[in-house]
Design an enzyme around this catalytic site. Sequence first.
Site, mmCIF file in Angstrom:
data_model
loop_
_atom_site.group_PDB
_atom_site.id
_atom_site.type_symbol
_atom_site.label_atom_id
_atom_site.label_comp_id
_atom_site.label_asym_id
_atom_site.label_seq_id
_atom_site.Cartn_x
_atom_site.Cartn_y
_atom_site.Cartn_z
ATOM 1 C CD GLU A 158 10.205 -6.506 -0.583
ATOM 2 O OE1 GLU A 158 9.375 -4.735 0.570
ATOM 3 O OE2 GLU A 158 9.999 -5.753 -1.988
ATOM 4 C CE LYS A 192 11.147 -2.423 1.929
ATOM 5 N NZ LYS A 192 9.886 -2.561 0.750
ATOM 6 C CB CYS A 199 12.546 -3.294 -2.437
ATOM 7 S SG CYS A 199 11.736 -3.405 -3.362
#
Length: 274
Positions: free
Chosen positions: A42, A111, A153
């Site tokens: 990321e 995301k 993440c």
Amino acid sequence: MIAVLQWTVSSVPEKNLDYLHQELIKLRKQYKTKQLLVCLPEGFACFDATPSDLMAFAHASEPFIASVRALAKEYNVWINAGTIPIGEADKYHAASLLINSNGEVVARYNKIHLFDVDVDDSKQNYRESNSTIAGKDLVVVDTPFGKIGMTVCYDMRFPGLFGALSAQGADIILVPSAFTVPTGKAHWLPLLQARAIENQVFIVAAATTGTHDRGRETYGHSVVISPWGEIEAMLATQPDNIVYLPNMDKLTEVRQRMPLLSHNQFNYEFKHEQ
């Protein structure tokens, strides 16, 4: 084969691009004809920059993306480009791109879950939603490596997302990350192992590591986890790579012996679809 790259990502995009280039040279020298999926962390494009610098990069990131695509084609590799900020209006998406060996973007995942939390580290407060637009689409894509589900993440804390990706046929779920040190020590492995076990998938988590340009610290410990929850390979905190060949026969065996997907009595509902 899957290659997982871990390094202390810079706030300067050109430095990160050069690092990627050098690692691709090494990988192709060692694995001359192997089909490779190269997984990046990321924020691999620009990490721990000032908010203004990151926003400026996000609204001019297309040349950087073009360079990554050119590297994928030049070295005949697939690349999961961790996340790259892609500007929209006065914010940006944390976009994870999957690029094939022809240099084509075959999938983009924005995301979904944004890191708006307080952490006991040098930064203390994280508010991704101040600058980042949350994604609204699930992504599972057919590849030569298996069906790949895409996450980033903080997503790992939300099992419904992983269950939905599994229900859509994911064999491998990618989790490019930039975990804080306190949360990494407490939760990194338990979360990733749980997501692998309950969904019977390979988890591949490429992570940033070390102390970055403006003092932010990340946990490292990039890891590959089997559908049975075993740690197949894991790094510590040093810049390094994992190269791993998933055993898809093992994936099939685990699912046949314990068919969780057919036994599951719950559906996964995405709030944005309501």
